[in-house]
Design a protein around this motif. Sequence first.
Motif, PDB file in Angstrom:
ATOM      1  N   PRO A 146       0.810  -1.226   0.000  1.00 41.39           N
ATOM      2  CA  PRO A 146       0.000   0.000   0.000  1.00 41.39           C
ATOM      3  C   PRO A 146       0.841   1.273   0.000  1.00 41.39           C
ATOM      4  CG  PRO A 146      -0.773  -1.508   1.709  1.00 41.39           C
ATOM      5  CD  PRO A 146       0.487  -2.071   1.146  1.00 41.39           C
ATOM      6  N   LEU A 147       1.956   1.258   0.723  1.00 42.16           N
ATOM      7  CA  LEU A 147       2.831   2.428   0.738  1.00 42.16           C
ATOM      8  C   LEU A 147       3.437   2.661  -0.639  1.00 42.16           C
ATOM      9  CD1 LEU A 147       4.202   4.682   2.347  1.00 42.16           C
ATOM     10  CD2 LEU A 147       6.063   3.067   2.787  1.00 42.16           C
ATOM     11  N   ALA A 148       3.877   1.618  -1.300  1.00 44.10           N
ATOM     12  CA  ALA A 148       4.460   1.756  -2.632  1.00 44.10           C
ATOM     13  C   ALA A 148       3.430   2.280  -3.622  1.00 44.10           C
ATOM     14  CB  ALA A 148       5.019   0.418  -3.111  1.00 44.10           C
ATOM     15  N   VAL A 149       2.220   1.761  -3.559  1.00 46.41           N
ATOM     16  CA  VAL A 149       1.158   2.237  -4.454  1.00 46.41           C
ATOM     17  C   VAL A 149       0.842   3.702  -4.182  1.00 46.41           C
ATOM     18  CG1 VAL A 149      -1.295   1.958  -5.014  1.00 46.41           C
ATOM     19  CG2 VAL A 149       0.179  -0.046  -4.842  1.00 46.41           C
ATOM     20  N   ALA A 150       0.796   4.078  -2.911  1.00 49.74           N
ATOM     21  CA  ALA A 150       0.521   5.475  -2.563  1.00 49.74           C
ATOM     22  C   ALA A 150       1.625   6.404  -3.056  1.00 49.74           C
ATOM     23  CB  ALA A 150       0.354   5.616  -1.054  1.00 49.74           C
ATOM     24  N   LEU A 151       2.888   6.015  -2.884  1.00 50.21           N
ATOM     25  CA  LEU A 151       3.991   6.861  -3.327  1.00 50.21           C
ATOM     26  C   LEU A 151       4.027   6.993  -4.851  1.00 50.21           C
ATOM     27  CD1 LEU A 151       6.838   5.789  -0.889  1.00 50.21           C
ATOM     28  CD2 LEU A 151       5.683   7.991  -0.977  1.00 50.21           C
ATOM     29  N   VAL A 152       3.781   5.903  -5.555  1.00 49.91           N
ATOM     30  CA  VAL A 152       3.735   5.980  -7.021  1.00 49.91           C
ATOM     31  C   VAL A 152       2.558   6.853  -7.451  1.00 49.91           C
ATOM     32  CG1 VAL A 152       3.360   4.651  -9.129  1.00 49.91           C
ATOM     33  CG2 VAL A 152       4.958   3.831  -7.420  1.00 49.91           C
ATOM     34  N   GLY A 153       1.431   6.734  -6.772  1.00 45.22           N
ATOM     35  CA  GLY A 153       0.284   7.586  -7.080  1.00 45.22           C
ATOM     36  C   GLY A 153       0.592   9.054  -6.876  1.00 45.22           C
ATOM     37  N   VAL A 154       1.291   9.375  -5.792  1.00 48.81           N
ATOM     38  CA  VAL A 154       1.677  10.766  -5.546  1.00 48.81           C
ATOM     39  C   VAL A 154       2.598  11.260  -6.654  1.00 48.81           C
ATOM     40  CG1 VAL A 154       3.036  12.247  -4.016  1.00 48.81           C
ATOM     41  CG2 VAL A 154       1.327  10.713  -3.063  1.00 48.81           C
ATOM     42  N   ALA A 155       3.552  10.440  -7.080  1.00 50.73           N
ATOM     43  CA  ALA A 155       4.475  10.837  -8.146  1.00 50.73           C
ATOM     44  C   ALA A 155       3.728  11.088  -9.451  1.00 50.73           C
ATOM     45  CB  ALA A 155       5.549   9.766  -8.344  1.00 50.73           C
TER      46      ALA A 155
END
Length: 165
Positions: A146-155
């Motif tokens: 979930p953290l990786a998906v959130a960070l990629v989404g922010v990028a």
Amino acid sequence: RSRFFRDRASQLIRVERRRQRVGILAAWRWICLGAAFLAIGGATLHAAFAGGDRLRRLGEAATAAWSAIPGSSLATGPIDWLAGLAPWPGWLPMLGEWLLGMAIVAVAFAVLARLGTSRWDEWDARERWQSRSEPPRPLDRGRVVPLAVALVGVAVVLAFVVAVS
């Protein structure tokens, strides 16, 4: 053969887990770098073809915020003095604002990349501890996804907002 681990299968499991973690770290860095290039390139193309000026407005806002800080004239005084020495082209201040906006976007993506890599460090330490046990413990990657998906989404959202709006 490894002198630290008894069987070849355990060693291969550890090597593969490490390869995956380092691959994810490299992918995150490439995602941030690519998103920064897309944001800056998209904003530049948007300015060239659609008359947008997102990067220039961002740089202009940064200079306005800087000038509101008490004592900021100590840093900008020499620049103002130099600007008064000779007539400069009218497009030069706009270029400076555009370059400042571009630098702000690059710094934002550098901070985002650092945030992701700092989270990677603690994940890597936890998985190394799990891998060093004999036999290797099962992995728990439930918090990482979930953290990786959130960070990629922010990028992606940040790149899109800078490039198009």
